[in-house]
Design an enzyme around this catalytic site. Structure first.
Site, PDB file in Angstrom:
ATOM      1  N   GLY A  20      54.285 -44.406  -5.715  1.00 36.28           N
ATOM      2  CA  GLY A  20      53.182 -43.463  -5.572  1.00 36.28           C
ATOM      3  C   GLY A  20      53.301 -42.360  -6.613  1.00 36.28           C
ATOM      4  O   GLY A  20      53.560 -42.617  -7.783  1.00 36.28           O
ATOM      5  N   GLY A  31      17.526 -48.317  -4.052  1.00 36.64           N
ATOM      6  CA  GLY A  31      18.049 -49.650  -3.767  1.00 36.64           C
ATOM      7  C   GLY A  31      18.464 -50.402  -5.014  1.00 36.64           C
ATOM      8  O   GLY A  31      19.390 -51.233  -4.967  1.00 36.64           O
ATOM      9  N   ILE A  43      19.547 -41.704  -7.212  1.00 40.08           N
ATOM     10  CA  ILE A  43      18.262 -41.658  -7.906  1.00 40.08           C
ATOM     11  C   ILE A  43      17.702 -43.060  -8.105  1.00 40.08           C
ATOM     12  O   ILE A  43      16.492 -43.296  -8.010  1.00 40.08           O
ATOM     13  CB  ILE A  43      18.404 -40.915  -9.256  1.00 40.08           C
ATOM     14  CG1 ILE A  43      18.593 -39.420  -9.016  1.00 40.08           C
ATOM     15  CG2 ILE A  43      17.189 -41.164 -10.156  1.00 40.08           C
ATOM     16  CD1 ILE A  43      18.958 -38.625 -10.255  1.00 40.08           C
ATOM     17  N   HIS A  44      18.577 -44.018  -8.355  1.00 41.40           N
ATOM     18  CA  HIS A  44      18.151 -45.406  -8.548  1.00 41.40           C
ATOM     19  C   HIS A  44      17.704 -46.062  -7.241  1.00 41.40           C
ATOM     20  O   HIS A  44      17.095 -47.147  -7.270  1.00 41.40           O
ATOM     21  CB  HIS A  44      19.290 -46.236  -9.159  1.00 41.40           C
ATOM     22  CG  HIS A  44      19.432 -46.082 -10.632  1.00 41.40           C
ATOM     23  ND1 HIS A  44      19.944 -44.947 -11.222  1.00 41.40           N
ATOM     24  CD2 HIS A  44      19.121 -46.930 -11.665  1.00 41.40           C
ATOM     25  CE1 HIS A  44      19.973 -45.099 -12.528  1.00 41.40           C
ATOM     26  NE2 HIS A  44      19.460 -46.286 -12.821  1.00 41.40           N
ATOM     27  N   THR A 102      46.837 -37.992  -8.936  1.00 46.58           N
ATOM     28  CA  THR A 102      45.736 -37.770  -8.007  1.00 46.58           C
ATOM     29  C   THR A 102      45.283 -36.304  -8.021  1.00 46.58           C
ATOM     30  O   THR A 102      45.951 -35.433  -8.593  1.00 46.58           O
ATOM     31  CB  THR A 102      46.161 -38.130  -6.581  1.00 46.58           C
ATOM     32  OG1 THR A 102      47.238 -37.247  -6.206  1.00 46.58           O
ATOM     33  CG2 THR A 102      46.629 -39.574  -6.496  1.00 46.58           C
ATOM     34  N   ARG A 130      10.447 -44.435 -12.874  1.00 53.06           N
ATOM     35  CA  ARG A 130      10.146 -44.846 -11.501  1.00 53.06           C
ATOM     36  C   ARG A 130       9.052 -43.956 -10.911  1.00 53.06           C
ATOM     37  O   ARG A 130       9.149 -42.722 -10.964  1.00 53.06           O
ATOM     38  CB  ARG A 130      11.423 -44.745 -10.659  1.00 53.06           C
ATOM     39  CG  ARG A 130      11.249 -44.962  -9.176  1.00 53.06           C
ATOM     40  CD  ARG A 130      10.931 -46.403  -8.852  1.00 53.06           C
ATOM     41  NE  ARG A 130      11.074 -46.644  -7.417  1.00 53.06           N
ATOM     42  CZ  ARG A 130      10.588 -47.705  -6.793  1.00 53.06           C
ATOM     43  NH1 ARG A 130       9.938 -48.632  -7.491  1.00 53.06           N
ATOM     44  NH2 ARG A 130      10.769 -47.859  -5.505  1.00 53.06           N
ATOM     45  N   GLU A 138      55.986 -47.530  -9.785  1.00 53.43           N
ATOM     46  CA  GLU A 138      56.630 -48.682  -9.155  1.00 53.43           C
ATOM     47  C   GLU A 138      55.906 -48.997  -7.845  1.00 53.43           C
ATOM     48  O   GLU A 138      55.165 -48.143  -7.326  1.00 53.43           O
ATOM     49  CB  GLU A 138      58.120 -48.398  -8.909  1.00 53.43           C
ATOM     50  CG  GLU A 138      58.898 -48.197 -10.204  1.00 53.43           C
ATOM     51  CD  GLU A 138      60.385 -47.940  -9.982  1.00 53.43           C
ATOM     52  OE1 GLU A 138      60.816 -47.907  -8.804  1.00 53.43           O
ATOM     53  OE2 GLU A 138      61.101 -47.759 -10.974  1.00 53.43           O
ATOM     54  N   GLU A 164      46.659 -41.050 -13.888  1.00 53.07           N
ATOM     55  CA  GLU A 164      47.396 -39.897 -14.437  1.00 53.07           C
ATOM     56  C   GLU A 164      47.558 -38.771 -13.415  1.00 53.07           C
ATOM     57  O   GLU A 164      47.587 -37.592 -13.767  1.00 53.07           O
ATOM     58  CB  GLU A 164      46.722 -39.372 -15.705  1.00 53.07           C
ATOM     59  CG  GLU A 164      47.379 -39.821 -16.986  1.00 53.07           C
ATOM     60  CD  GLU A 164      47.143 -41.304 -17.272  1.00 53.07           C
ATOM     61  OE1 GLU A 164      47.541 -41.760 -18.325  1.00 53.07           O
ATOM     62  OE2 GLU A 164      46.564 -42.018 -16.451  1.00 53.07           O
ATOM     63  N   GLN A 177      10.641 -32.160  -6.793  1.00 53.59           N
ATOM     64  CA  GLN A 177      11.619 -31.073  -6.883  1.00 53.59           C
ATOM     65  C   GLN A 177      13.015 -31.534  -6.479  1.00 53.59           C
ATOM     66  O   GLN A 177      14.020 -31.142  -7.102  1.00 53.59           O
ATOM     67  CB  GLN A 177      11.181 -29.905  -6.002  1.00 53.59           C
ATOM     68  CG  GLN A 177      12.042 -28.650  -6.197  1.00 53.59           C
ATOM     69  CD  GLN A 177      11.590 -27.525  -5.293  1.00 53.59           C
ATOM     70  OE1 GLN A 177      11.707 -27.625  -4.069  1.00 53.59           O
ATOM     71  NE2 GLN A 177      11.063 -26.456  -5.885  1.00 53.59           N
TER      72      GLN A 177
END
Length: 401
Positions: free
Chosen positions: A135, A356, A353-354, A381, A284, A131, A379, A295
């Site tokens: 919470g 920007g 890792i990607h 916290t 990349r 509701e 379901e 590494q």
């Protein structure tokens, strides 16, 4: 078939189901998921495909037209679906929580009325506990059901209904003090009602309104809504199980299934993030060689893969425990907690890792970065999971004398 997240001891039927779902994800979900997500568009064609596969009846017993499969099979299918697009797994999750609650707690008339149509996907389920001011404190529910002859009149406002608009059957938890002493614990004064409604938004039946979709950061496509009950009349036959006062236990039983599902979602999203990260790291180049040869990146990939494996193992253990008929709140809480936290970390590492490019909507990892946080809340916290885990551990390891 990838090296990670393998599950040993599956039957030929389970392996065939998973292979079919995996192929469906690769061909029908992954190519369109990001585009649909950016438009916040309900995946109608994907859902029709799931109906054709019989996935809406996966855990529904064969006598009602379902496949009669285990929670483990379902969780592994959810893992695959979430690898493609987590929102699709949300469409089936609440459906199966309601179907499970009907199977475990419904009257024979309720099972006969709903389960065959749910198995076909003709009736799709949603469930509602939360509701606006609630919470994590379920005992503070204020929505009420008052007896009026052979009917109940429901009033109150519910929040965070997944499938709130597209569903046609909602299991809702409300307070009903009928037959309970005034000093009764709050959980004994709760009842689950089954509400049939028309799919859509606005007034979907007299006394019941589903406002428009809640605009979310991620987890788009699937509709998340409020539900307003204002003099909603239901016959007494719509009380799940036929008796009031059992709703809290019925919902908690369903939520254990939901927690295994959320753990499976975390496993699927994390696995996809790892796939994207390890692929990009090999494509990349910096300083004259693929970044996968550095590494620092290899360390990230090692940590990510280990987390994927650990979360998958705990999710499988929790599902198998539930399938055995044993109490699994400890295992489900641990699996949900670990999988959601690890998912967030694996997605963030793949995002890093990607570089920007991870910040660009052109790349899939951007979508995953917005989806992962929902698993930290759904379901229950992390704090709620820790409370469940801590209390259960004290029960198991309580000192004698």
């Amino acid at each position: 078939m990838t090296r990670l997240a393998q599950t040993h001891g599956l039957t030929d039927v389970q392996q065939e189901i998973l292979s079919t779902v995996r192929d469906f994800v690769d061909k029908e979900i992954l190519p369109v998921a990001t585009e649909l997500e950016h438009r916040d568009e309900y995946p109608t064609q994907i859902v029709e495909g799931l109906k054709e596969l019989g996935l809406f009846g996966l855990m529904i017993p064969e006598e009602y037209g379902g496949l009669g499969e285990s929670l483990l099979t379902y969780a592994l299918c959810v893992e695959e679906l979430s690898r493609g697009w987590m929102s699709v797994s949300g469409i089936v999750n609440t459906h199966f929580i309601v179907a499970y609650m009907l199977k475990q707690h419904g009257t024979q008339e309720q099972k006969d009325a709903y389960l065959p149509r749910m198995a076909l996907g003709e009736v799709r389920g949603a469930f509602s506990m939360s509701e606006p001011a609630l919470g994590s404190d379920v005992s503070a529910i204020t929505s009420k059901a008052a007896r009026d002859g052979d009917e109940y009149v429901l009033t109150g406002q519910k929040m965070w209904l997944t499938n709130g608009g597209t569903s046609s059957l909602v299991a809702v938890l409300v307070r009903s003090d009928e037959g309970q002493p005034q000093d009764a614990p709050p959980h004994r004064s709760m009842t689950t009602f089954l509400i049939e409604k028309e799919p859509g938004f606005g007034e979907v039946r007299p006394g019941l309104t589903i406002p428009g979709k809640i605009d979310k950061m991620g987890y788009k496509g699937v509709d998340t809504t409020e539900m307003i009950m204002d003099g909603l009349r239901l016959p007494a036959g719509q009380v799940l199980g036929g008796a009031t006062g059992r709703g809290f236990y019925q919902m908690m039983d369903g939520v254990e299934v939901g927690r295994v599902n959320v753990a499976a979602r975390g496993c699927g999203v994390a696995r996809r993030a790892f796939e994207l990260g390890i692929s990009y790291a090999q494509e990349r180049h910096t300083f004259g060689r693929p970044i996968a040869e550095h590494q620092a990146i290899q360390f990230k990939l090692a940590e990510m893969a280990t987390k994927v494996e650990a979360a998958h193992a705990m999710m499988v253990n929790a599902a198998r425990k539930k399938d055995s008929g044993e109490r699994n709140d400890l295992e489900a809480g641990m699996a949900k907690y670990l999988a959601s936290e690890y998912c967030k970390e694996v997605v963030e590492d793949a995002f890093r890792i990607h570089g920007g490019y991870g910040f660009s909507k052109e790349y899939e990892i951007e979508r995953l970065y917005r989806e992962a946080p929902m698993l930290l809340i759904g379901e229950g916290t992390a704090e709620i999971q820790k409370m469940i885990i801590g209390r259960r551990l004290l029960e198991e390891y309580r000192l004698q004398g």
